[in-house]
Design a protein around this motif. Structure first.
Motif, mmCIF file in Angstrom:
data_model
loop_
_atom_site.group_PDB
_atom_site.id
_atom_site.type_symbol
_atom_site.label_atom_id
_atom_site.label_comp_id
_atom_site.label_asym_id
_atom_site.label_seq_id
_atom_site.Cartn_x
_atom_site.Cartn_y
_atom_site.Cartn_z
ATOM 1 N N LEU A 111 -46.600 -4.686 73.940
ATOM 2 C CA LEU A 111 -45.473 -3.951 74.525
ATOM 3 C C LEU A 111 -45.653 -3.793 76.035
ATOM 4 O O LEU A 111 -44.678 -3.780 76.785
ATOM 5 N N THR A 112 -46.899 -3.644 76.468
ATOM 6 C CA THR A 112 -47.175 -3.540 77.903
ATOM 7 C C THR A 112 -46.743 -4.817 78.617
ATOM 8 O O THR A 112 -46.086 -4.770 79.664
ATOM 9 N N ILE A 113 -47.101 -5.960 78.055
ATOM 10 C CA ILE A 113 -46.750 -7.245 78.645
ATOM 11 C C ILE A 113 -45.234 -7.437 78.669
ATOM 12 O O ILE A 113 -44.666 -7.972 79.628
ATOM 13 N N ALA A 114 -44.549 -6.964 77.621
ATOM 14 C CA ALA A 114 -43.105 -7.161 77.509
ATOM 15 C C ALA A 114 -42.286 -6.149 78.304
ATOM 16 O O ALA A 114 -41.098 -6.358 78.545
ATOM 17 N N SER A 115 -42.903 -5.050 78.716
ATOM 18 C CA SER A 115 -42.157 -3.946 79.332
ATOM 19 C C SER A 115 -41.289 -4.331 80.531
ATOM 20 O O SER A 115 -40.163 -3.830 80.654
ATOM 21 N N PRO A 116 -41.740 -5.204 81.456
ATOM 22 C CA PRO A 116 -40.869 -5.546 82.591
ATOM 23 C C PRO A 116 -39.530 -6.134 82.162
ATOM 24 O O PRO A 116 -38.496 -5.850 82.777
ATOM 25 N N LYS A 117 -39.537 -6.954 81.106
ATOM 26 C CA LYS A 117 -38.293 -7.557 80.640
ATOM 27 C C LYS A 117 -37.361 -6.501 80.022
ATOM 28 O O LYS A 117 -36.142 -6.575 80.164
ATOM 29 N N PHE A 118 -37.945 -5.522 79.352
ATOM 30 C CA PHE A 118 -37.137 -4.448 78.781
ATOM 31 C C PHE A 118 -36.520 -3.608 79.907
ATOM 32 O O PHE A 118 -35.354 -3.231 79.843
ATOM 33 N N ILE A 119 -37.319 -3.314 80.920
ATOM 34 C CA ILE A 119 -36.825 -2.527 82.060
ATOM 35 C C ILE A 119 -35.706 -3.276 82.775
ATOM 36 O O ILE A 119 -34.672 -2.704 83.133
#
Length: 311
Positions: A259-267
């Motif tokens: 989830l940490t790695i994916a967080s920028p795309k979610f933001i």
């Protein structure tokens, strides 16, 4: 002239108002004030600890601590020209409650005695039913950002969830461009140092010291705070913070790292428009629901296996 714990300076002017006209974020009992823009209140003033503090302060108002000071987190409350409190909601609630309880007489007499010092006449104070001294901000600022800074050195500590949501607002698009954990989601990797430094710069000197060790390196508690802020901004789900605190499940760490790695795309997806934001938050909720369900299934599987072994 006053300044925040971070060092932001702004000008104010003293004003005499009726306490009932000042718009605080909550009532003395902790209920939300519908007239108050809640984005200016990073604290949960409905907490029992906050309500107790307001009640205690109202019973024993200290006038000298509600007057002139160069700090924003002490002295008379700071308001906008619409009388919405920007710093000092707790103090405002305490003064309002003191008038309700009849424990504000010393405060009222103090205002009459010190009226000329603040630029008023004693008879002006006496003309008010519930006189109250405030500082009206005259410097143009980002009100939401100022409210965050004004609470950095408050006496009532933020909970982990409150702090994460507040910190999330500090993270702007420019900072996210620096966000670069390694492929395992490690925030402490050398590739992410610029982001960590930028985040720390947002905190100000008063908070920075506690997050650096003797050699000047970031502490693990700082990294945890950064990760909580990232999750609050990307996924907006309080359960994640609870999961992060549970170090007893190693399989959980793999999910959190992902989830940490994916967080920028979610933001980034949430920033496009309100429709995208709603869809992303729905997906976030589903992911975290799935994490909880998977872990619960594992627990149930282990219990079943143990039962069969005993049989």
């Amino acid at each position: 002239n006053v300044k925040t714990a971070k060092g932001t300076k702004l000008a104010t002017v003293f004003a005499l108002v009726d306490a009932s006209d000042v718009i605080a974020s909550h009532t003395a009992t902790g209920a939300l004030n519908p007239k108050y823009p809640q984005e200016l209140q990073p604290r949960d003033r409905g907490r029992d600890t906050s309500v107790a503090w307001v009640s205690k302060t109202a019973n024993d108002l200290d006038p000298d601590s509600l007057g002139k000071t160069r700090r924003v987190d002490t002295g008379s409350p700071i308001v906008g020209d619409d009388l919405v409190v920007e710093s000092g909601n707790g103090r405002t609630m305490a003064i309002q409650l003191a008038y309700e309880r009849g424990t504000a007489e010393e405060y009222r007499e103090w205002l009459i005695e010190e009226a000329e010092y603040f630029g008023f006449k004693p008879e002006q104070v006496e003309a008010f039913d519930k006189p109250m001294l405030v500082r009206v901000r005259t410097t143009a600022i980002d009100r939401e950002q100022f409210a965050i800074e004004a609470n950095q050195d408050d006496k009532l500590s933020l909970t982990a969830t409150e702090r994460a949501k507040t910190d999330a607002k500090r993270i702007d698009d420019n900072m996210m461009m620096l966000f670069a954990p390694n492929e395992n989601g490690d925030l402490m990797s050398s590739s992410n140092i610029k982001f960590l430094s930028a985040f720390m710069a947002k905190l100000g000197d008063s908070e920075t010291a506690q997050y650096l060790d003797k050699s000047g390196q970031f502490t693990q508690s700082f990294v945890t705070r950064v990760k909580q802020a990232i999750f609050a901004k990307a996924y907006n789900d309080d359960r994640l913070l609870e999961m992060m605190a549970d170090q007893s499940k190693p399989e959980l760490q793999n999910m959190i790292n992902a989830l940490t790695i994916a967080s920028p795309k979610f933001i980034k997806a949430k920033a496009v428009d309100n429709l995208s934001k709603g869809r992303v938050e729905d997906v976030s909720t589903s992911i975290i629901d799935g994490m909880e369900a998977s872990l619960n299934d594992k627990v149930m599987g282990a219990v079943s296996e143990a039962y069969n072994a005993i049989l």
